[in-house]
Write a protein that holds these residues in place. Structure first.
Motif, PDB file in Angstrom:
ATOM      1  N   ARG A 125      30.843  39.933  43.672  1.00 20.01           N
ATOM      2  CA  ARG A 125      31.844  39.453  42.708  1.00 20.01           C
ATOM      3  C   ARG A 125      32.191  38.022  43.083  1.00 20.01           C
ATOM      4  O   ARG A 125      32.697  37.763  44.171  1.00 20.01           O
ATOM      5  CB  ARG A 125      33.076  40.341  42.735  1.00 20.01           C
ATOM      6  CG  ARG A 125      32.801  41.695  42.146  1.00 20.01           C
ATOM      7  CD  ARG A 125      33.942  42.668  42.267  1.00 20.01           C
ATOM      8  NE  ARG A 125      35.248  42.108  42.504  1.00 20.01           N
ATOM      9  CZ  ARG A 125      36.346  42.452  41.832  1.00 20.01           C
ATOM     10  NH1 ARG A 125      36.279  43.349  40.899  1.00 20.01           N
ATOM     11  NH2 ARG A 125      37.502  41.912  42.116  1.00 20.01           N
ATOM     12  N   ILE A 126      31.925  37.114  42.167  1.00 22.61           N
ATOM     13  CA  ILE A 126      32.124  35.688  42.423  1.00 22.61           C
ATOM     14  C   ILE A 126      33.216  35.171  41.492  1.00 22.61           C
ATOM     15  O   ILE A 126      33.176  35.419  40.287  1.00 22.61           O
ATOM     16  CB  ILE A 126      30.817  34.914  42.187  1.00 22.61           C
ATOM     17  CG1 ILE A 126      29.746  35.436  43.140  1.00 22.61           C
ATOM     18  CG2 ILE A 126      31.021  33.418  42.348  1.00 22.61           C
ATOM     19  CD1 ILE A 126      28.386  34.868  42.901  1.00 22.61           C
ATOM     20  N   PRO A 127      34.208  34.442  42.029  1.00 20.71           N
ATOM     21  CA  PRO A 127      35.252  33.897  41.169  1.00 20.71           C
ATOM     22  C   PRO A 127      34.731  32.711  40.339  1.00 20.71           C
ATOM     23  O   PRO A 127      34.034  31.846  40.841  1.00 20.71           O
ATOM     24  CB  PRO A 127      36.339  33.446  42.148  1.00 20.71           C
ATOM     25  CG  PRO A 127      35.673  33.344  43.469  1.00 20.71           C
ATOM     26  CD  PRO A 127      34.471  34.219  43.446  1.00 20.71           C
ATOM     27  N   ILE A 128      35.076  32.741  39.050  1.00 15.82           N
ATOM     28  CA  ILE A 128      34.688  31.693  38.109  1.00 15.82           C
ATOM     29  C   ILE A 128      35.964  31.149  37.477  1.00 15.82           C
ATOM     30  O   ILE A 128      36.818  31.918  37.030  1.00 15.82           O
ATOM     31  CB  ILE A 128      33.784  32.251  36.982  1.00 15.82           C
ATOM     32  CG1 ILE A 128      32.597  33.007  37.547  1.00 15.82           C
ATOM     33  CG2 ILE A 128      33.364  31.149  36.029  1.00 15.82           C
ATOM     34  CD1 ILE A 128      31.513  32.172  38.125  1.00 15.82           C
ATOM     35  N   ARG A 129      36.084  29.850  37.400  1.00 12.96           N
ATOM     36  CA  ARG A 129      37.218  29.214  36.719  1.00 12.96           C
ATOM     37  C   ARG A 129      36.681  28.411  35.546  1.00 12.96           C
ATOM     38  O   ARG A 129      35.732  27.656  35.678  1.00 12.96           O
ATOM     39  CB  ARG A 129      37.988  28.298  37.662  1.00 12.96           C
ATOM     40  CG  ARG A 129      39.084  27.535  36.920  1.00 12.96           C
ATOM     41  CD  ARG A 129      40.079  26.903  37.833  1.00 12.96           C
ATOM     42  NE  ARG A 129      40.809  27.964  38.522  1.00 12.96           N
ATOM     43  CZ  ARG A 129      41.345  27.808  39.729  1.00 12.96           C
ATOM     44  NH1 ARG A 129      41.251  26.684  40.358  1.00 12.96           N
ATOM     45  NH2 ARG A 129      41.976  28.808  40.301  1.00 12.96           N
ATOM     46  N   TYR A 130      37.282  28.612  34.378  1.00 11.24           N
ATOM     47  CA  TYR A 130      36.871  27.859  33.199  1.00 11.24           C
ATOM     48  C   TYR A 130      37.483  26.465  33.281  1.00 11.24           C
ATOM     49  O   TYR A 130      38.582  26.292  33.789  1.00 11.24           O
ATOM     50  CB  TYR A 130      37.313  28.598  31.939  1.00 11.24           C
ATOM     51  CG  TYR A 130      36.575  28.171  30.708  1.00 11.24           C
ATOM     52  CD1 TYR A 130      35.201  28.351  30.614  1.00 11.24           C
ATOM     53  CD2 TYR A 130      37.233  27.591  29.647  1.00 11.24           C
ATOM     54  CE1 TYR A 130      34.513  27.964  29.484  1.00 11.24           C
ATOM     55  CE2 TYR A 130      36.549  27.208  28.518  1.00 11.24           C
ATOM     56  CZ  TYR A 130      35.194  27.392  28.437  1.00 11.24           C
ATOM     57  OH  TYR A 130      34.523  26.999  27.316  1.00 11.24           O
ATOM     58  N   GLU A 182      43.778  29.264  47.731  1.00  5.02           N
ATOM     59  CA  GLU A 182      44.048  30.698  47.591  1.00  5.02           C
ATOM     60  C   GLU A 182      42.783  31.535  47.477  1.00  5.02           C
ATOM     61  O   GLU A 182      42.721  32.657  47.976  1.00  5.02           O
ATOM     62  CB  GLU A 182      44.913  30.978  46.354  1.00  5.02           C
ATOM     63  CG  GLU A 182      46.297  30.384  46.408  1.00  5.02           C
ATOM     64  CD  GLU A 182      46.394  29.132  45.557  1.00  5.02           C
ATOM     65  OE1 GLU A 182      45.733  29.058  44.520  1.00  5.02           O
ATOM     66  OE2 GLU A 182      47.133  28.235  45.962  1.00  5.02           O
ATOM     67  N   ILE A 183      41.760  31.029  46.792  1.00  6.30           N
ATOM     68  CA  ILE A 183      40.562  31.822  46.496  1.00  6.30           C
ATOM     69  C   ILE A 183      39.414  31.506  47.444  1.00  6.30           C
ATOM     70  O   ILE A 183      38.638  32.372  47.802  1.00  6.30           O
ATOM     71  CB  ILE A 183      40.115  31.587  45.032  1.00  6.30           C
ATOM     72  CG1 ILE A 183      41.211  32.035  44.076  1.00  6.30           C
ATOM     73  CG2 ILE A 183      38.819  32.302  44.728  1.00  6.30           C
ATOM     74  CD1 ILE A 183      40.954  31.699  42.636  1.00  6.30           C
ATOM     75  N   GLY A 184      39.287  30.271  47.849  1.00 12.04           N
ATOM     76  CA  GLY A 184      38.147  29.834  48.652  1.00 12.04           C
ATOM     77  C   GLY A 184      37.138  29.157  47.744  1.00 12.04           C
ATOM     78  O   GLY A 184      37.503  28.401  46.852  1.00 12.04           O
ATOM     79  N   VAL A 185      35.858  29.458  47.918  1.00  5.51           N
ATOM     80  CA  VAL A 185      34.810  28.851  47.096  1.00  5.51           C
ATOM     81  C   VAL A 185      34.750  29.567  45.754  1.00  5.51           C
ATOM     82  O   VAL A 185      34.765  30.787  45.686  1.00  5.51           O
ATOM     83  CB  VAL A 185      33.442  28.934  47.807  1.00  5.51           C
ATOM     84  CG1 VAL A 185      32.346  28.377  46.920  1.00  5.51           C
ATOM     85  CG2 VAL A 185      33.480  28.186  49.119  1.00  5.51           C
ATOM     86  N   ASN A 210      43.360  31.433  34.382  1.00  4.06           N
ATOM     87  CA  ASN A 210      42.116  30.763  33.965  1.00  4.06           C
ATOM     88  C   ASN A 210      40.955  31.044  34.922  1.00  4.06           C
ATOM     89  O   ASN A 210      39.962  30.335  34.932  1.00  4.06           O
ATOM     90  CB  ASN A 210      42.328  29.257  33.818  1.00  4.06           C
ATOM     91  CG  ASN A 210      42.684  28.604  35.133  1.00  4.06           C
ATOM     92  OD1 ASN A 210      43.043  29.265  36.092  1.00  4.06           O
ATOM     93  ND2 ASN A 210      42.602  27.295  35.164  1.00  4.06           N
ATOM     94  N   THR A 211      41.075  32.112  35.716  1.00  8.14           N
ATOM     95  CA  THR A 211      40.038  32.461  36.688  1.00  8.14           C
ATOM     96  C   THR A 211      39.774  33.961  36.628  1.00  8.14           C
ATOM     97  O   THR A 211      40.700  34.748  36.532  1.00  8.14           O
ATOM     98  CB  THR A 211      40.481  32.089  38.114  1.00  8.14           C
ATOM     99  OG1 THR A 211      40.905  30.728  38.128  1.00  8.14           O
ATOM    100  CG2 THR A 211      39.359  32.274  39.110  1.00  8.14           C
TER     101      THR A 211
END
Length: 92
Positions: free
Chosen positions: A39-44, A73-76, A18-19
């Motif tokens: 590249r920025i992580p996005i979670r729905y 695991e990912i951070g911000v 979901n990320t």
């Protein structure tokens, strides 16, 4: 603390169920004259794995409104509250 974030960028690689990453181009050039992409992580917000966010094609232009959260695991990352498709990638 309350945060509100708005980003416009291109959908990129999947990180987990979901990320995924979104590619965002900075508004200025570096010393070589090239625009840098982050590249920025996005979670729905939903935990369902069959949602539209995860099935979007790589390169889809989207607008996302959400909030900042941290994860071990990912951070911000940005927790997506609202997603708008702005342009689909061209098929070649």
């Amino acid at each position: 603390m309350i945060s509100n974030v708005m980003v416009i960028g291109l959908m990129d690689d999947v990180i987990s169920s979901n990320t995924r990453y979104i590619k965002i181009q900075r508004g200025y050039r570096n010393v070589e004259g090239v625009f840098v992409e982050d590249r920025i992580p996005i979670r729905y917000w939903t935990r369902a794995t069959n949602n539209y966010f995860m099935t979007m094609a790589k390169g889809t232009l989207v607008g996302i409104r959400g909030r900042l959260e941290t994860e071990s695991e990912i951070g911000v990352l940005i927790m997506c509250d609202f997603l708008e498709t702005l342009h689909l990638p061209l098929k070649t």
